[in-house]
Design an enzyme around this catalytic site. Structure first.
Site, short mmCIF file in Angstrom:
data_model
loop_
_atom_site.label_atom_id
_atom_site.label_comp_id
_atom_site.label_asym_id
_atom_site.label_seq_id
_atom_site.Cartn_x
_atom_site.Cartn_y
_atom_site.Cartn_z
N ASP A 1 0.87 -1.16 0.00
CA ASP A 1 0.00 0.00 0.00
C ASP A 1 0.93 1.23 0.00
OD1 ASP A 1 -2.33 1.65 0.46
OD2 ASP A 1 -1.68 1.78 2.55
N LEU A 2 0.40 2.38 -0.35
CA LEU A 2 1.25 3.58 -0.41
C LEU A 2 1.10 4.46 0.84
CD1 LEU A 2 3.11 5.53 -2.14
CD2 LEU A 2 0.97 6.61 -2.86
N ASP A 3 -0.09 5.05 0.97
CA ASP A 3 -0.33 6.02 2.04
C ASP A 3 -0.27 5.34 3.41
OD1 ASP A 3 -0.90 8.27 0.33
OD2 ASP A 3 -2.84 7.38 -0.10
N THR B 1 1.64 9.98 4.23
CA THR B 1 0.67 10.92 3.66
C THR B 1 -0.67 10.87 4.39
OG1 THR B 1 0.48 9.18 2.05
CG2 THR B 1 1.47 11.23 1.29
N LYS C 1 -8.75 5.48 6.20
CA LYS C 1 -7.53 4.88 5.66
C LYS C 1 -7.88 3.76 4.67
CE LYS C 1 -4.51 6.26 9.40
NZ LYS C 1 -3.67 5.85 10.52
N SER D 1 -2.71 0.63 -4.34
CA SER D 1 -3.19 1.80 -3.58
C SER D 1 -4.55 2.28 -4.09
CB SER D 1 -2.17 2.94 -3.74
OG SER D 1 -2.71 4.15 -3.26
N ALA D 2 -5.35 2.80 -3.16
CA ALA D 2 -6.65 3.38 -3.54
C ALA D 2 -6.49 4.79 -4.08
CB ALA D 2 -7.56 3.41 -2.32
N LYS E 1 -11.19 -1.09 -1.54
CA LYS E 1 -10.88 -1.97 -0.42
C LYS E 1 -12.02 -1.82 0.59
CE LYS E 1 -5.95 -0.83 -0.95
NZ LYS E 1 -4.80 -0.10 -0.40
N GLU F 1 0.05 -3.29 4.66
CA GLU F 1 -1.07 -2.35 4.76
C GLU F 1 -1.14 -1.68 6.12
OE1 GLU F 1 -3.67 -0.81 3.82
OE2 GLU F 1 -3.99 -1.51 1.78
N ASP F 2 -1.56 -0.41 6.14
CA ASP F 2 -1.77 0.27 7.42
C ASP F 2 -3.25 0.42 7.75
OD1 ASP F 2 -2.24 2.18 5.37
OD2 ASP F 2 -2.13 3.76 6.86
C1 BG6 Z 1 -5.70 5.80 0.27
C2 BG6 Z 1 -5.77 6.55 1.56
O1 BG6 Z 1 -4.42 5.32 0.04
O2 BG6 Z 1 -6.09 6.62 -0.82
C3 BG6 Z 1 -7.16 7.15 1.75
O3 BG6 Z 1 -5.47 5.69 2.63
C4 BG6 Z 1 -7.50 8.01 0.55
O4 BG6 Z 1 -7.20 7.88 2.94
C5 BG6 Z 1 -7.40 7.17 -0.73
O5 BG6 Z 1 -8.80 8.53 0.68
C6 BG6 Z 1 -7.69 7.98 -1.98
O6 BG6 Z 1 -6.66 8.90 -2.18
P1 BG6 Z 1 -6.68 10.07 -3.25
O7 BG6 Z 1 -5.25 10.54 -3.28
O8 BG6 Z 1 -7.11 9.48 -4.55
O9 BG6 Z 1 -7.65 11.10 -2.76
MG MG Z 2 -2.74 3.16 3.56
#
Ligand code: BG6
Ligand code: MG
Length: 220
Positions: free
Chosen positions: A9-11, A17, A45, A114-115, A145, A169-170
Site C-alpha cells: 500500500d502507499l499512504d 501521507t 484509511k 493503492s486506492a 478496499k 497495509e496500514d
Molecule cells: C488511500 C488513503 O491510500 O487513498 C485514503 O489511505 C485516501 O485515505 C485514498 O482517501 C484515496 O486517495 P486520493 O489521493 O485518490 O484522494
Molecule cells: Mg494506507
C-alpha cells in the site's frame, strides 16, 4: 525458487501521507462547521476519496447536492495536493527503502496496490518508482478496499498467484482486502487496531529482515 509477490500500500506504509489526507479532510469538516478527529480518520484509511466524503458528510449530518459533493471532492484534493507538493525523499517512512531494496536484490517482484489517484506522482516525488514492476492505483480499480480487486489485479499483473502474495497495509479495509484476496496480510501500525492482519509490526524498523526471507522461503 518460489516466487513471492510483494504488494505495498502507499499512504501510511511507504510515505506518511495519511496525516495530509487527515488535515485536508479536517479543513473541509471545519469549513462545514463540525469537528473531525484522528480517531474518525482511521475509517478513512485505505478508503476511496468519494467514500471518504460520504462518511465525512454522515459524521457532520450534512446532505449535499451533487454539485456540492463534487465541489468538495475537488476542494479536498486541491488542499491535499498543496500539502504534498513539496514532498521529497525525507517523507519516506523509516526502513522502507531498505526493505524494497532487499526484496529486489532477491529477485522478487514488487507491486503497489493503492486506492489513491495520486499514487504515481507521489512515488515519483519521493524517488521510489523504479522499485515497482507494477502499479495499481485508484485510477484503475472500480471496487474499493475491502474488496480484493486492487490486490488481485496487482498479482495478475505481476504474474504471481494470489496465494503467493504478501500485502503490507496500514488500513483495516486494506488488510481485509488482502485477506479477501487470500494473500498474507501484514499490518504496519497499531496491533490493537490492525487485528485482521496475519502479522503486525508498528513500523518497518520493528520488522527483522529475516522475516522477509521466511516469507520468500515458505512461499507463504
Ligand atoms: C488511500 C488513503 O491510500 O487513498 C485514503 O489511505 C485516501 O485515505 C485514498 O482517501 C484515496 O486517495 P486520493 O489521493 O485518490 O484522494
Ligand atoms: Mg494506507
Amino acid at each position: 525458487m518460489y516466487r513471492t509477490g510483494f504488494i505495498f500500500d502507499l499512504d501510511g506504509v511507504i510515505v506518511d501521507t495519511a496525516k495530509y489526507h487527515y488535515l485536508a479532510w479536517r479543513k473541509l469538516a471545519n469549513e462545514l462547521g463540525f469537528e473531525f478527529t484522528e480517531e474518525q480518520n482511521e475509517l478513512f484509511k485505505g478508503v476511496s476519496r468519494k467514500r471518504c466524503l460520504e462518511i465525512l458528510l454522515d459524521i457532520g449530518g450534512i446532505t449535499a447536492t451533487t454539485e456540492e459533493f463534487n465541489r468538495w471532492m475537488v476542494e479536498k484534493n486541491e488542499d491535499y495536493l498543496a500539502y504534498i507538493e513539496k514532498m521529497d525523499r525525507s517523507e519516506i517512512l523509516p526502513k522502507v527503502e531498505e526493505v524494497l531494496s532487499y526484496i529486489k536484490s532477491k529477485g522478487m517482484p514488487i507491486a503497489l496496490g493503492s486506492a489513491s489517484k495520486n499514487a504515481i506522482p507521489i512515488l515519483e516525488k519521493v524517488g521510489l518508482s523504479s522499485y515497482f514492476e507494477v502499479v495499481v492505483d485508484g485510477n484503475q480499480v472500480t471496487k474499493a478496499k475491502p474488496d480484493p480487486e486492487v490486490f488481485l489485479m496487482a498479482a495478475e499483473k505481476l504474474g504471481v498467484p494470489a496465494q503467493n502474495c504478501v500485502v503490507f497495509e496500514d488500513a483495516v479495509a486494506g488488510l481485509e482486502a488482502a485477506n479477501n484476496a487470500d494473500m498474507v496480510s501484514i499490518g504496519i501500525g497499531d496491533a490493537q487496531i490492525l487485528t485482521a492482519a496475519d502479522h503486525v509490526f508498528n513500523n518497518f524498523e520493528e520488522m527483522d529482515i529475516s522475516f522477509l526471507d521466511r516469507l520468500m522461503q515458505e512461499g507463504n
